[in-house]
Design a protein around this motif. Structure first.
Motif, PDB file in Angstrom:
ATOM      1  N   UNK A  61       0.859  -1.180   0.000  1.00 57.48           N
ATOM      2  CA  UNK A  61       0.000   0.000   0.000  1.00 57.48           C
ATOM      3  C   UNK A  61       0.897   1.233   0.000  1.00 57.48           C
ATOM      4  N   UNK A  62       0.606   2.200  -0.872  1.00 53.88           N
ATOM      5  CA  UNK A  62       1.399   3.425  -0.982  1.00 53.88           C
ATOM      6  C   UNK A  62       0.492   4.630  -0.759  1.00 53.88           C
ATOM      7  N   UNK A  63       0.897   5.519   0.169  1.00 60.14           N
ATOM      8  CA  UNK A  63       0.141   6.732   0.475  1.00 60.14           C
ATOM      9  C   UNK A  63       1.070   7.927   0.285  1.00 60.14           C
ATOM     10  N   UNK A  64       0.701   8.869  -0.575  1.00 64.59           N
ATOM     11  CA  UNK A  64       1.586   9.997  -0.887  1.00 64.59           C
ATOM     12  C   UNK A  64       0.837  11.323  -0.806  1.00 64.59           C
ATOM     13  N   UNK A  65       1.644  12.401  -0.789  1.00 66.73           N
ATOM     14  CA  UNK A  65       1.100  13.753  -0.899  1.00 66.73           C
ATOM     15  C   UNK A  65       0.113  14.106   0.195  1.00 66.73           C
ATOM     16  N   UNK A  66      -0.987  14.740  -0.196  1.00 71.67           N
ATOM     17  CA  UNK A  66      -1.996  15.202   0.757  1.00 71.67           C
ATOM     18  C   UNK A  66      -2.731  14.066   1.450  1.00 71.67           C
ATOM     19  N   UNK A  67      -2.677  12.867   0.869  1.00 75.97           N
ATOM     20  CA  UNK A  67      -3.338  11.711   1.483  1.00 75.97           C
ATOM     21  C   UNK A  67      -2.582  11.212   2.714  1.00 75.97           C
ATOM     22  N   UNK A  68      -1.335  11.613   2.843  1.00 72.85           N
ATOM     23  CA  UNK A  68      -0.523  11.146   3.965  1.00 72.85           C
ATOM     24  C   UNK A  68      -0.955  11.850   5.252  1.00 72.85           C
ATOM     25  N   UNK A  69      -1.306  11.063   6.258  1.00 75.47           N
ATOM     26  CA  UNK A  69      -1.672  11.606   7.568  1.00 75.47           C
ATOM     27  C   UNK A  69      -1.101  10.684   8.644  1.00 75.47           C
ATOM     28  N   UNK A  70      -0.039  11.137   9.279  1.00 72.22           N
ATOM     29  CA  UNK A  70       0.629  10.328  10.295  1.00 72.22           C
ATOM     30  C   UNK A  70      -0.226  10.124  11.536  1.00 72.22           C
ATOM     31  N   UNK A  71      -1.286  10.912  11.675  1.00 73.59           N
ATOM     32  CA  UNK A  71      -2.198  10.722  12.804  1.00 73.59           C
ATOM     33  C   UNK A  71      -2.932   9.392  12.736  1.00 73.59           C
ATOM     34  N   UNK A  72      -2.922   8.757  11.557  1.00 72.44           N
ATOM     35  CA  UNK A  72      -3.561   7.451  11.412  1.00 72.44           C
ATOM     36  C   UNK A  72      -2.756   6.349  12.092  1.00 72.44           C
ATOM     37  N   UNK A  73      -1.475   6.609  12.360  1.00 72.02           N
ATOM     38  CA  UNK A  73      -0.659   5.628  13.067  1.00 72.02           C
ATOM     39  C   UNK A  73      -1.007   5.663  14.563  1.00 72.02           C
ATOM     40  N   UNK A  74      -1.124   4.516  15.199  1.00 72.49           N
ATOM     41  CA  UNK A  74      -1.495   4.494  16.623  1.00 72.49           C
ATOM     42  C   UNK A  74      -0.300   4.779  17.533  1.00 72.49           C
TER      43      UNK A  74
END
Length: 502
Positions: free
Chosen positions: A129-142
């Motif tokens: 799975x690849x997440x780039x640019x504006x879709x990246x949100x580190x808040x999704x990591x627990x």
């Protein structure tokens, strides 16, 4: 390699050393409190499957016992770690073999090095799975926040990977990172660490430093990254030597950095030299909150991860903690290397209660006056990680250095403070040590707790009390006959006093 992180979790579960928690928990304070209680009692690793507001499960306390670290390294007993240390010692200072057996042994080590070379994986699981640019949100990591006074959420067991912009040589370290925004983190590293050196080099050339964070890797790769011994071998090769086979690496999507192909998550970004943000305070390994300071800011542009990834974390603090267990295991690995550099040292021990590096107990085969002081001085300069050791206690080889009763007895019965204690003032020191009068500058103490010989003393030394060897052997033989077969004295000592008698 011994499989990936997921396979290690399966090993723990099969051996009854992993507990799945399905109850809803909070990554803010609650996970750390539960894990800390498990660490205090040597409990199992934990996998939290239902974390408030998070997409992914959280694994913690995975390396919470030395036994589990041994399993990660394909070993069953801590003593086997010294065999690995002997292999590394041979690589560090190879000597021409004098016998055929020595030549065969060295040949086996060289073969192990060839097997340990990393390889390339062109279809890595970490990029499913690849997440780039504006879709990246580190808040999704627990990400967890362990202590109430912590400034924010942290990453702790991530491999922080950078590369020398001139030579291309990678550095893999384990540093703490603080979440600053949806796509930024600060990294806390000492100026002597490889990542900090790479950043200074990039700054001199007016370049950004590329950086990757690999999360959820096999514990032996973390152990390799945490092994700061002076050898011209990469951490990837170390991991291969630890695991018996090369690490599979994958090139990142957006930067020229290689990461373990089976990582659960990979964060890709850059550091602009001079761009910093306030980091901390956070609870650290000394058992206190450290002070806030400006640290390099990482701007992430890409996150890749496996399908259904698992987030691996831990936290620092007063022992016992996972980092203390890692230090105990590394202590065993260092022993043969230290013996090679300081031959009179028979054994050494870094007590967990002394933060696994602040105090060292070393046993020597004493042969001449002043040898204990010489051994202490040699210890401080033998390996970089001993630079910040505050106290060195030197005892005779017949003292079990892992039994505090014997060590305290040696200090109490063999030390005259004026003669046997020496202090070295104003030496470079750990900036996290609040006991030092000046930040980064402190003193060290050596204690000679060995039996004194002339001219160290002019007094006649008393004869030490010992059991009669013949009677002791007889009692060993007749122990069951006394009706005491169910009482194992080593286990009694370990259970009653918490001592490592091996």
């Amino acid at each position: 390699m011994a499989g990936d992180f997921r396979e290690f979790l399966q090993v723990l579960e099969k051996r009854g050393q992993l507990r799945r928690i399905k109850t809803l928990v909070d990554s803010d304070l609650e996970i750390a409190e539960i894990s800390n209680r498990m660490l205090q009692c040597g409990g199992p690793g934990l996998l939290f499957e239902n974390v408030k507001g998070a997409k992914y499960p959280v694994a913690v306390n995975i390396m919470g016992t030395v036994e589990r670290i041994c399993w990660a390294m394909n070993m069953e007993q801590p003593q086997e770690l010294e065999d690995l240390g002997r292999k590394l010692a041979m690589l560090q200072q190879p000597k021409p073999p004098k016998k055929i057996a020595q030549a065969v042994e060295f040949g086996k080590v060289l073969f192990d090095v060839l097997k340990a070379k990393p390889s390339r994986d062109y279809f890595p699981p970490c990029q499913q799975i690849v997440v780039e640019g504006n879709d990246l949100d580190l808040n999704e990591l627990p990400l967890i926040r362990p202590y109430a006074g912590d400034a924010g959420k942290i990453v702790t067991l991530g491999l922080v990977i950078t590369k020398d912009c001139e030579t291309g040589t990678p550095n893999v370290g384990v540093y703490r990172l603080q979440l600053q925004s949806k796509n930024t983190m600060t990294v806390q590293w000492l100026s002597v660490r490889g990542g900090a050196r790479h950043l200074r080099k990039a700054a001199e050339r007016g370049k950004k430093l590329e950086i990757a964070i690999a999360l959820g890797v096999h514990p032996l790769v973390i152990m390799a990254a945490a092994t700061p011994i002076p050898m011209d071998l990469s951490e990837w090769l170390f991991a291969g030597l630890y695991g018996g086979a090369g690490v599979k690496l994958a090139k990142c999507k957006t930067i020229d950095i290689e990461v373990p192909a089976d990582s659960e998550f990979v964060l890709e970004g850059t550091i602009t030299p001079g761009e910093e943000m306030v980091d901390g305070p956070f609870g650290d390994h000394m058992g206190y909150y450290n002070q806030s300071k400006s640290c390099p800011l990482i701007r992430f542009n890409c996150m890749t991860h496996r399908k259904d990834p698992i987030y691996l974390t831990t936290f620092s603090g007063r022992p016992p903690k996972e980092e203390a267990m890692m230090a105990i295991a590394l202590n065993r690995i260092y022993t043969p290397i230290l013996r090679q550099q300081v031959p009179e040292i028979v054994d050494f021990f870094l007590p967990m209660e002394a933060l696994s590096y602040k105090a060292a107990i070393i046993a020597i085969d004493k042969a001449y006056p002043g040898q204990a002081r010489r051994a202490a001085l040699a210890f401080w300069s033998a390996l970089p990680q001993f630079t910040y050791t505050k106290f060195v206690i030197v005892v005779d080889k017949d003292i079990n250095i892992r039994d505090p009763r014997q060590v305290v007895w040696a200090i109490s019965s063999k030390v005259d403070p004026q003669r046997d204690v020496f202090i070295i003032p104003d030496t470079p020191f750990d900036k996290l040590d609040f006991a030092t009068p000046k930040v980064g500058l402190g003193s060290r103490m050596g204690i000679d707790a060995t039996t004194k010989v002339y001219p160290e003393t002019e007094a006649e030394w008393g004869q030490q009390l010992e059991s009669d060897p013949a009677i002791a052997a007889m009692v060993d033989r007749r122990w069951a006959e006394y009706g005491l077969a169910d009482i194992n004295l080593d286990e009694v000592n370990a259970n009653l006093f918490g001592y490592d008698m091996k």
